[in-house]
Design a protein around this motif. Structure first.
Motif, short mmCIF file in Angstrom:
data_model
loop_
_atom_site.label_atom_id
_atom_site.label_comp_id
_atom_site.label_asym_id
_atom_site.label_seq_id
_atom_site.Cartn_x
_atom_site.Cartn_y
_atom_site.Cartn_z
N GLN A 44 -1.05 59.64 -61.54
CA GLN A 44 -0.14 58.52 -61.83
C GLN A 44 -0.90 57.33 -62.39
N LYS A 45 -2.07 57.08 -61.86
CA LYS A 45 -2.89 55.97 -62.36
C LYS A 45 -3.31 56.23 -63.81
N LYS A 46 -3.66 57.47 -64.10
CA LYS A 46 -4.06 57.81 -65.47
C LYS A 46 -2.89 57.63 -66.44
N LYS A 47 -1.69 58.01 -66.00
CA LYS A 47 -0.50 57.85 -66.84
C LYS A 47 -0.20 56.37 -67.07
N MET A 48 -0.35 55.55 -66.02
CA MET A 48 -0.12 54.11 -66.16
C MET A 48 -1.12 53.49 -67.12
N ALA A 49 -2.36 53.95 -67.05
CA ALA A 49 -3.38 53.40 -67.95
C ALA A 49 -3.02 53.71 -69.40
N ALA A 50 -2.50 54.92 -69.64
CA ALA A 50 -2.10 55.27 -71.00
C ALA A 50 -0.93 54.40 -71.47
N ASN A 51 0.05 54.17 -70.58
CA ASN A 51 1.19 53.30 -70.94
C ASN A 51 0.73 51.87 -71.20
N MET A 52 -0.23 51.42 -70.41
CA MET A 52 -0.73 50.06 -70.59
C MET A 52 -1.40 49.91 -71.95
N ASP A 53 -2.18 50.92 -72.33
CA ASP A 53 -2.81 50.86 -73.66
C ASP A 53 -1.75 50.90 -74.77
N ARG A 54 -0.71 51.71 -74.54
CA ARG A 54 0.35 51.80 -75.56
C ARG A 54 1.08 50.46 -75.70
N LEU A 55 1.39 49.81 -74.56
CA LEU A 55 2.07 48.51 -74.61
C LEU A 55 1.18 47.44 -75.24
N GLN A 56 -0.11 47.54 -74.98
CA GLN A 56 -1.03 46.59 -75.59
C GLN A 56 -1.01 46.71 -77.11
N GLY A 57 -0.96 47.96 -77.58
CA GLY A 57 -0.89 48.17 -79.04
C GLY A 57 0.43 47.67 -79.62
N MET A 58 1.53 47.91 -78.89
CA MET A 58 2.83 47.44 -79.36
C MET A 58 2.86 45.92 -79.44
N ALA A 59 2.30 45.26 -78.44
CA ALA A 59 2.30 43.79 -78.45
C ALA A 59 1.52 43.26 -79.65
N MET A 60 0.42 43.90 -79.98
CA MET A 60 -0.38 43.45 -81.12
C MET A 60 0.40 43.64 -82.42
N GLU A 61 1.13 44.76 -82.56
CA GLU A 61 1.93 45.00 -83.76
C GLU A 61 3.06 43.97 -83.88
N LEU A 62 3.68 43.64 -82.75
CA LEU A 62 4.76 42.66 -82.78
C LEU A 62 4.24 41.27 -83.14
N VAL A 63 3.04 40.97 -82.67
CA VAL A 63 2.45 39.67 -83.02
C VAL A 63 2.18 39.61 -84.51
N ARG A 64 1.69 40.71 -85.08
CA ARG A 64 1.41 40.73 -86.51
C ARG A 64 2.70 40.57 -87.34
N SER A 65 3.78 41.15 -86.77
CA SER A 65 5.06 41.07 -87.49
C SER A 65 5.85 39.82 -87.12
N LYS A 66 5.21 38.89 -86.44
CA LYS A 66 5.82 37.61 -86.09
C LYS A 66 7.00 37.75 -85.14
N GLN A 67 7.01 38.81 -84.32
CA GLN A 67 8.09 38.99 -83.34
C GLN A 67 7.55 38.62 -81.95
N LYS A 68 7.40 37.35 -81.77
CA LYS A 68 6.77 36.85 -80.55
C LYS A 68 7.61 37.13 -79.31
N THR A 69 8.92 37.03 -79.42
CA THR A 69 9.78 37.25 -78.25
C THR A 69 9.62 38.68 -77.73
N LYS A 70 9.68 39.64 -78.66
CA LYS A 70 9.51 41.04 -78.26
C LYS A 70 8.08 41.29 -77.75
#
Length: 225
Positions: A44-70
């Motif tokens: 479960q910890k390994k799965k959470m770590a993978a989700n955390m990395d995925r969310l981190q990548g999504m946040a960076m993409e949203l910042v680049r696309s100027k979607q700060k709220t998302k």
């Protein structure tokens, strides 16, 4: 067919016997359950770590696309995952600590059983030996050793310091006792018609009685002077 079924029944009985020989104790079951939970928490910890990395990548993409709220919403989800991961890590530590404690307790129990078995064996051995019998055997052994040493010394002709002088003194005493018991023996002197008596003198041996008397008189005179 009956023979086939009978053979199968024997096989089942053998499996049942093997199962009894490999019976799982409550301790083994507890350790096994804890290890299973540890493995589940690890996955479960390994799965959470993978989700955390995925969310981190999504946040960076949203910042680049100027979607700060998302991007902010994604970071909040990531924070929840981080908090849950910390809880899982704490549970993992507790589970692992309990597993180690149980395994250590099992080793202690094995050592205790070994000590108890050894103590019982020692009691059985001691029960076979009576202290009075042991002391008697030791005394007999010591006496046998001393007797053997005496025999060895006698056969080797070994005398302790002072023993030779004691034996010589004892020999002199025997000679004196023998001389005191000897009667005067008349012996004819060569070339003489008469018979002269001889006696034993402790200094020079057998001498004529007159010489012995003269010698004794001389000693008395010397002592008187």
């Amino acid at each position: 067919m009956g023979g086939v079924f009978g053979k199968k029944k024997d096989g089942d009985g053998g499996n049942k016997s093997n199962h009894n020989d490999m019976e799982i104790t409550a301790h083994d079951r507890a350790v096994l359950d804890l290890k299973n939970q540890r493995d589940k928490l690890g996955r479960q910890k390994k799965k959470m770590a993978a989700n955390m990395d995925r969310l981190q990548g999504m946040a960076m993409e949203l910042v680049r696309s100027k979607q700060k709220t998302k991007a902010l919403l994604v970071l909040k989800k990531k924070k929840v995952i981080v908090s849950n991961m910390e809880k899982i890590e704490s549970m993992l530590d507790n589970v692992q600590e309990l597993v180690d404690s149980l395994e250590f307790a099992a080793r202690q129990a094995e050592v205790f059983d070994s000590l108890r078995t050894g103590a019982d064996a020692l009691k059985d051995i001691n029960a076979q030996m009576d202290i009075d019998e042991v002391e008697r055997i030791m005394d007999d052994t010591q006496e046998a050793i001393e007797y053997q040493n005496e025999l060895s010394n006698a056969l080797a002709g070994i005398l302790q310091p002072g023993e030779e002088e004691d034996l010589e003194a004892e020999l002199d005493a025997l000679i004196l006792d023998e001389a005191a018991d000897m009667p005067s023996v008349p012996v004819a002197e060569p070339g003489a018609d008469g018979i002269e008596e001889y006696s034993y003198d402790s200094d020079v041996g057998v001498v004529p009685a007159r010489s012995s008397a003269a010698r004794s008189s001389g000693r008395v005179a010397m002592e008187a002077s």
